[in-house]
Write a protein that holds these residues in place. Structure first.
Motif, PDB file in Angstrom:
ATOM      1  N   MET A   1     111.153  55.688 112.922  1.00  0.00           N
ATOM      2  CA  MET A   1     109.978  54.907 113.316  1.00  0.00           C
ATOM      3  C   MET A   1     108.790  55.779 113.678  1.00  0.00           C
ATOM      4  O   MET A   1     107.656  55.468 113.329  1.00  0.00           O
ATOM      5  N   LEU A   2     109.044  56.878 114.391  1.00  0.00           N
ATOM      6  CA  LEU A   2     107.923  57.720 114.804  1.00  0.00           C
ATOM      7  C   LEU A   2     107.206  58.338 113.600  1.00  0.00           C
ATOM      8  O   LEU A   2     105.974  58.216 113.487  1.00  0.00           O
ATOM      9  N   PRO A   3     107.920  58.969 112.651  1.00  0.00           N
ATOM     10  CA  PRO A   3     107.215  59.489 111.473  1.00  0.00           C
ATOM     11  C   PRO A   3     106.492  58.402 110.702  1.00  0.00           C
ATOM     12  O   PRO A   3     105.360  58.618 110.252  1.00  0.00           O
ATOM     13  N   LEU A   4     107.124  57.230 110.586  1.00  0.00           N
ATOM     14  CA  LEU A   4     106.468  56.149 109.845  1.00  0.00           C
ATOM     15  C   LEU A   4     105.167  55.752 110.519  1.00  0.00           C
ATOM     16  O   LEU A   4     104.148  55.527 109.846  1.00  0.00           O
ATOM     17  N   ALA A   5     105.186  55.691 111.860  1.00  0.00           N
ATOM     18  CA  ALA A   5     103.970  55.319 112.582  1.00  0.00           C
ATOM     19  C   ALA A   5     102.889  56.361 112.350  1.00  0.00           C
ATOM     20  O   ALA A   5     101.711  56.022 112.134  1.00  0.00           O
ATOM     21  N   LEU A   6     103.274  57.628 112.363  1.00  0.00           N
ATOM     22  CA  LEU A   6     102.290  58.687 112.136  1.00  0.00           C
ATOM     23  C   LEU A   6     101.724  58.598 110.722  1.00  0.00           C
ATOM     24  O   LEU A   6     100.509  58.693 110.516  1.00  0.00           O
ATOM     25  N   VAL A   7     102.608  58.392 109.757  1.00  0.00           N
ATOM     26  CA  VAL A   7     102.146  58.266 108.372  1.00  0.00           C
ATOM     27  C   VAL A   7     101.172  57.111 108.254  1.00  0.00           C
ATOM     28  O   VAL A   7     100.133  57.204 107.603  1.00  0.00           O
ATOM     29  N   ASN A   8     101.507  56.026 108.933  1.00  0.00           N
ATOM     30  CA  ASN A   8     100.647  54.856 108.878  1.00  0.00           C
ATOM     31  C   ASN A   8      99.256  55.170 109.410  1.00  0.00           C
ATOM     32  O   ASN A   8      98.246  54.747 108.844  1.00  0.00           O
ATOM     33  N   ILE A   9      99.214  55.953 110.491  1.00  0.00           N
ATOM     34  CA  ILE A   9      97.911  56.304 111.060  1.00  0.00           C
ATOM     35  C   ILE A   9      97.114  57.135 110.062  1.00  0.00           C
ATOM     36  O   ILE A   9      95.917  56.888 109.818  1.00  0.00           O
ATOM     37  N   VAL A  10      97.790  58.095 109.434  1.00  0.00           N
ATOM     38  CA  VAL A  10      97.092  58.959 108.482  1.00  0.00           C
ATOM     39  C   VAL A  10      96.547  58.139 107.318  1.00  0.00           C
ATOM     40  O   VAL A  10      95.375  58.253 106.940  1.00  0.00           O
TER      41      VAL A  10
ATOM     42  N   GLY B   1      93.641  56.159 108.378  1.00  0.00           N
ATOM     43  CA  GLY B   1      92.467  57.017 108.523  1.00  0.00           C
ATOM     44  C   GLY B   1      91.826  57.314 107.177  1.00  0.00           C
ATOM     45  O   GLY B   1      90.598  57.174 107.007  1.00  0.00           O
ATOM     46  N   ILE B   2      92.648  57.664 106.197  1.00  0.00           N
ATOM     47  CA  ILE B   2      92.110  57.964 104.875  1.00  0.00           C
ATOM     48  C   ILE B   2      91.437  56.739 104.287  1.00  0.00           C
ATOM     49  O   ILE B   2      90.328  56.812 103.740  1.00  0.00           O
ATOM     50  N   ALA B   3      92.086  55.586 104.445  1.00  0.00           N
ATOM     51  CA  ALA B   3      91.521  54.353 103.898  1.00  0.00           C
ATOM     52  C   ALA B   3      90.174  54.064 104.522  1.00  0.00           C
ATOM     53  O   ALA B   3      89.229  53.668 103.835  1.00  0.00           O
ATOM     54  N   ILE B   4      90.049  54.266 105.834  1.00  0.00           N
ATOM     55  CA  ILE B   4      88.775  53.986 106.494  1.00  0.00           C
ATOM     56  C   ILE B   4      87.695  54.925 105.972  1.00  0.00           C
ATOM     57  O   ILE B   4      86.552  54.521 105.727  1.00  0.00           O
ATOM     58  N   LEU B   5      88.070  56.199 105.765  1.00  0.00           N
ATOM     59  CA  LEU B   5      87.099  57.165 105.264  1.00  0.00           C
ATOM     60  C   LEU B   5      86.608  56.783 103.881  1.00  0.00           C
ATOM     61  O   LEU B   5      85.435  56.897 103.573  1.00  0.00           O
ATOM     62  N   LEU B   6      87.518  56.346 103.039  1.00  0.00           N
ATOM     63  CA  LEU B   6      87.175  56.087 101.646  1.00  0.00           C
ATOM     64  C   LEU B   6      86.492  54.753 101.444  1.00  0.00           C
ATOM     65  O   LEU B   6      85.768  54.552 100.486  1.00  0.00           O
ATOM     66  N   TRP B   7      86.727  53.785 102.329  1.00  0.00           N
ATOM     67  CA  TRP B   7      86.257  52.393 102.109  1.00  0.00           C
ATOM     68  C   TRP B   7      84.758  52.319 102.052  1.00  0.00           C
ATOM     69  O   TRP B   7      84.085  52.717 102.942  1.00  0.00           O
TER      70      TRP B   7
ATOM     71  N   LEU C   1     102.109  54.285 118.927  1.00  0.00           N
ATOM     72  CA  LEU C   1     101.471  54.842 117.739  1.00  0.00           C
ATOM     73  C   LEU C   1     101.251  53.784 116.664  1.00  0.00           C
ATOM     74  O   LEU C   1     100.285  53.851 115.922  1.00  0.00           O
ATOM     75  N   SER C   2     102.160  52.801 116.609  1.00  0.00           N
ATOM     76  CA  SER C   2     101.993  51.808 115.556  1.00  0.00           C
ATOM     77  C   SER C   2     100.746  50.979 115.791  1.00  0.00           C
ATOM     78  O   SER C   2     100.104  50.541 114.825  1.00  0.00           O
ATOM     79  N   ILE C   3     100.343  50.781 117.042  1.00  0.00           N
ATOM     80  CA  ILE C   3      99.147  49.956 117.235  1.00  0.00           C
ATOM     81  C   ILE C   3      97.866  50.786 117.251  1.00  0.00           C
ATOM     82  O   ILE C   3      96.782  50.231 117.262  1.00  0.00           O
ATOM     83  N   VAL C   4      98.001  52.109 117.189  1.00  0.00           N
ATOM     84  CA  VAL C   4      96.778  52.930 117.089  1.00  0.00           C
ATOM     85  C   VAL C   4      96.012  52.553 115.829  1.00  0.00           C
ATOM     86  O   VAL C   4      94.770  52.466 115.837  1.00  0.00           O
ATOM     87  N   ALA C   5      96.739  52.276 114.751  1.00  0.00           N
ATOM     88  CA  ALA C   5      96.087  51.916 113.505  1.00  0.00           C
ATOM     89  C   ALA C   5      95.194  50.688 113.668  1.00  0.00           C
ATOM     90  O   ALA C   5      94.158  50.564 113.017  1.00  0.00           O
ATOM     91  N   ILE C   6      95.617  49.783 114.557  1.00  0.00           N
ATOM     92  CA  ILE C   6      94.816  48.577 114.788  1.00  0.00           C
ATOM     93  C   ILE C   6      93.460  48.948 115.402  1.00  0.00           C
ATOM     94  O   ILE C   6      92.408  48.457 114.987  1.00  0.00           O
ATOM     95  N   PHE C   7      93.496  49.829 116.394  1.00  0.00           N
ATOM     96  CA  PHE C   7      92.227  50.177 117.047  1.00  0.00           C
ATOM     97  C   PHE C   7      91.302  50.892 116.068  1.00  0.00           C
ATOM     98  O   PHE C   7      90.097  50.758 116.118  1.00  0.00           O
TER      99      PHE C   7
END
Lengths: 160, 354, 393
Positions: free
Chosen positions: B336-345, B348-354, B182-188
């Motif tokens: 770690m798992l919740p942090l990874a999920l939060v990171n993805i969210v 996602g928000i940052a990509i939408l707003l950018w 999950l932590s590397i999902v943010a990279i993709f």
């Protein structure tokens, strides 16, 4: 409370039990009959605060009667006092009541005493050999047990 | 005349392609093996220095031949298969651990393109064995396969310590794979590609696409620091390095899953551990530190970053005590798992707003 | 729905990397949780108590080295004090002897605690502390070698004195070492005390209340970590310990972490005691003037016929004591080390009973680990600081 006072009170309470009182090098030793040993120990713990059983061991006086002696070295953590209680045990009837209900630490000490001297502790929760292997025959710390072990040439001693 | 390089493909030049591929595979394999051997040496030397002792210094100059001596010794030792063990699984397990560790190397780009002329045609060959378009997924899959080796080793040994080690590692690897994945999902989400080559290419642009910041590369460590931390911690757990070395916690489980192994099979476990360390360092380099990009020539940058990671792993080993089983699970699932999920969210928000 | 579960019995030891010797634990595990722990001891039983009944009082001193082989001088001290008490020459011991005995036993305490910290940390996975501690321990072993000739089994104390005086220049070396100890302890604390993983592994692990600890007979640092303020050096002083100023570290956490901190504080206090003893150390005789029972100085033996005769008699047939029985205990690094001696008037002890602190402390192990995780067993074995040489005798 000095040792004398404690011994007097003990004598008062268990007058028929106390056999002998010895003082040597500032240490008091009280010899008592073995029948009421648990009551005496409980009394020492509760009324005089001897809350730590430092040591429990057996002694083999081979050739004397009674042959064995079980020795309790008590300590009072609050007043930092020591006292010693001894209880003679006959050879034919080598058993004494356990004090592991009074002090939990007696558990292993009594197992060791049984293992090395063959004194049985009645009502002991888990009386097994502790230092020697479970299938060992004999009790090595007895004076008639050869130092070199069974079936060997007897040990001559370092000096003789 | 400037020629545009052509990409070498199997259909156009089958023999040349096969030859180049073979060379690449051999070079990558031998290099990895050498690094594995000398990683053991480096670990002993570095930890030795940190612990005020010498480390190996007798075999060869400065002890440099020590890994070879160790290898030879283990190779010639008696190979014992316990009579109560399941022999087939027992033999299979070390191979199943080692193979995925090496296979993962195949999708990692070590450097830029190599150019050479053959038959008057200029060819460009990527310094990467193969560029899968799902490279990251492939690596995650291979890491998952490595668990089977340990489980199998634990089960097949028919020993209680090995079994406990096997159970521990199953639980540990499954839970940490989730966090790592999950932590590397943010990279993709940022790179919009799963190809490692593509991810490296994206990281060579200026930071956040701003020309004014062109002196800083767009490495994902800068925009995904949390993901980076999660990945590094999770990877340490996945490759069973201290402080997560519970499956082989020597003071509790004697040697964990490899208690019953001896000789070369035992060596394979160790090689797998170090090969995994290299793989994980290489993946972290590729995903977060811009792969082979940097001031020097392609693969030199890559190696420097990989070695820096390995040094970090070794350093950690010299510093930290070991976690307990329940604490490890707590860390994996509840932190770690919740942090990874939060990171993805957040990403996602940052990509939408950018 | 009731799950169909079975417990698994695993045999930890006597060959296991972290049972500190030849301790065997039969563990019944439910998953990773310990349901029942049964210690089995006796694999190192050498019959020291039986052997001592066939040796003169002096010949038993080397045997005591082999009790707690990580702290030989403390055992030596406990034994020679017991014999001196039996002989009634406790007051005759020269001041220099008492000071040197204090210095050496406090060094021994440091030595033992260093090995404990090293192994405890290694068991929990902190490898570096292990080597740092052994670096310092090496200095103590060197000092041991200089005073007694042996690095581990010192056999340095004699009934009524010492085997030999301190070699020239050693005082300075001991002082330098003792002064360096606080900084080293800081170093270990820097690696461990604040470390989150270390705290997680030790806080709340192996808890035992003060009442339970006294009932089970736990003594020494392990008892002081439950809030019981009791140290034999201060409360029943021996060998001139009432002459020094030191604190007895006490903590109330009852867990592995507080036992760790109590021992680290003890190391600092030991260093203080050593420095005080060195300050007060004056030249003087190293053997008591009791020719019938104490070996004469070597110089006199070769120059003086009377001393030669005494030496010959004491060495060949030993000395005789009055019949009687005494119990003498010292604060060994692991707890109360007691010697119960019965004399029948001959040259041999009639009965010697050793009260080994580790033997009694180990009894607390099942209580401390049952219901906990397998990894905690290792932490608890480490924190109890057991030495099998002493448990099995």
């Amino acid at each position: 409370m000095s040792d004398q006072v404690i011994v007097e009170k003990l004598k008062e309470k268990f007058s028929s039990e106390v056999l002998n009182i010895v003082e040597f090098r500032g240490e008091t030793t009280v010899t008592v009959k073995k029948e009421q040993i648990v009551d005496i120990c409980t009394f020492m713990r509760d009324d005089f605060g001897y809350n730590l059983l430092c040591d429990l061991c057996g002694v083999d006086y081979l050739g004397k009667a009674p042959r064995f002696m079980v020795v309790y070295n008590l300590y009072n953590i609050t007043t930092k006092q020591r006292i010693r209680i001894k209880a003679p045990v006959e050879e034919q009837d080598a058993n004494i009541d356990t004090v592991s209900t009074v002090w939990g630490t007696a558990n292993w000490h009594e197992r060791e005493c049984w293992d090395l001297l063959g004194i049985k502790f009645n009502n002991h929760p888990d009386l097994r050999r502790i230092l020697m292997p479970a299938d060992w025959e004999g009790h090595p710390l007895r004076k008639d047990y050869p130092l070199q072990g069974p079936d060997r040439e007897p040990y001559k001693g370092r000096l003789s | 005349m400037v020629m545009t390089p052509e990409v070498l493909t199997l259909s156009e030049a089958p023999w040349l392609f096969t030859g180049v591929m073979l060379v690449k595979i051999i070079v990558a394999f031998v290099a990895t093996l050498l690094i594995v051997a000398y990683a053991t040496y480096a670990e002993r030397k570095i930890i030795g220095r940190m612990q005020t002792r010498m480390g190996p210094n007798m075999t060869g100059p400065k002890g440099l031949l020590q890994p070879i001596a160790d290898g030879l010794k283990l190779f010639f030792k008696e190979d014992i298969i316990p009579s109560q063990a399941h022999w087939f699984a027992f033999i299979l397990a070390p191979m199943m651990i080692l193979a995925p560790a090496f296979i993962s190397i195949s999708v990692i780009p070590f450097g830029g393109d190599l150019h050479f002329t053959y038959d008057g045609i200029l060819y460009a060959v990527p310094m990467q064995i193969t560029d899968l378009n799902i490279g990251v997924l492939f690596i995650v899959a291979m890491a998952g396969l490595g668990v089977y080796g340990i489980v199998l080793a634990g089960l097949a040994s028919n020993s209680k310590y090995a079994l406990l080690g096997g159970i521990r590692s199953t639980a540990q690897m499954i839970s940490y794979e989730l966090a790592v994945g999950l932590s590397i999902v943010a990279i993709f989400m940022l790179s919009e590609t799963l190809s490692l080559r593509g991810i490296v290419a994206v990281q060579q642009q200026p930071l956040w696409g701003l020309e004014s910041l062109s002196f800083i590369p767009n490495w994902y460590i800068f925009c995904q620091p949390l993901a980076f931390c999660l990945f590094v911690i999770g990877s340490m757990a996945e490759i069973n390095r201290t402080p997560f070395d519970l499956p082989e916690a020597e003071t509790e489980l004697v040697s964990g899953f490899c208690t019953e192994y001896s000789a070369m099979k035992y060596a394979l476990f160790f090689m797998a551990e170090y090969a995994n360390m290299i793989t994980v360092s290489a993946i972290a380099t590729t995903l977060f530190l811009g792969g082979w990009g940097g001031p020097f020539y392609g693969w030199i940058n890559f190696l420097i970053k990989v070695f820096a990671f390995m040094f970090f792993f070794i350093w950690i080993r010299a510093t930290f005590p070991r976690l307990r089983y329940d604490q490890l699970m707590f860390l994996g699932w509840k932190i770690m798992l919740p942090l990874a999920l939060v990171n993805i969210v957040i990403t996602g928000i940052a990509i939408l707003l950018w | 729905m009731a799950a169909n579960t079975e417990t698994m019995t695993i045999n930890m030891g006597p060959q296991h990397p972290s049972t500190h010797g030849v301790l065997q634990l039969i563990l019944e595990l439910d998953g990773e949780i310990v349901v029942k722990a049964t210690p089995h001891i006796g694999f190192l039983h050498r019959g020291i108590e039986k052997l001592s009944e066939h040796r003169t009082y002096h010949q038993t001193i080397p045997l005591t080295d082999r009790l707690d082989y990580l702290a030989p001088m403390s055992n030596n001290l406990g034994y020679v004090l017991a014999v001196e008490k039996l002989l009634g020459i406790t007051d005759e011991i020269p001041e220099r002897v008492q000071r040197i005995r204090v210095i050496m036993t406090e060094l021994t305490r440091l030595k033992s605690h260093l090995v404990w910290l090293a192994c405890h940390a290694l068991d929990i996975g902190a490898m570096t502390v292990f080597l740092y501690c052994f670096r310092e321990r090496e200095c103590i072993t060197d000092i041991y070698e200089k005073v007694s000739g042996a690095r581990m089994t010192s056999n340095y104390f004699r009934v009524g004195g010492l085997a030999d005086d301190l070699p020239d220049g050693l005082e300075g070396e001991i002082r330098t070492f003792a002064e360096s100890i606080p900084a080293h302890v800081e170093e270990y604390e820097g690696l461990l005390t604040g470390n989150r993983i270390w705290q997680k592994r030790t806080i709340g692990v192996g808890e035992i209340s003060a009442e339970a600890a006294i009932d089970i007979g736990i003594t020494g640092p392990a008892l002081r970590a439950t809030g019981v303020d009791w140290d034999l050096r201060r409360d029943n002083p021996y060998s001139g310990y009432d002459d020094y100023e030191f604190e007895v570290p006490v903590r109330k956490g009852c867990d592995t972490f507080d036992r760790y901190r109590v021992r680290l504080d003890e190391m600092r206090q030991s260093a203080l005691i050593i420095i005080q003893a060195l300050d007060k150390l004056k030249p003087g005789p190293i053997l008591a003037d009791c020719p019938k029972v104490v070996l004469p100085p070597k110089k006199d033996v070769v120059n003086n016929i009377e001393s030669l005769i005494h030496h010959f008699k004491i060495v060949t047939e030993g000395f005789k004591t009055e019949p009687g029985e005494i119990y003498q205990s010292v604060e060994a690094p692991k707890g109360e080390l007691g010697f119960y001696l019965i004399a029948d008037g001959s040259a041999y002890p009639f009965r010697m009973k050793i009260r080994p602190p580790s033997f009694v402390n180990l009894q607390g192990l099942p209580q401390m680990v049952e219901g906990k995780l397998l990894a905690d067993v290792i932490a608890v074995i480490g924190t109890l600081d057991i030495v099998l040489g002493e448990i099995d005798r």
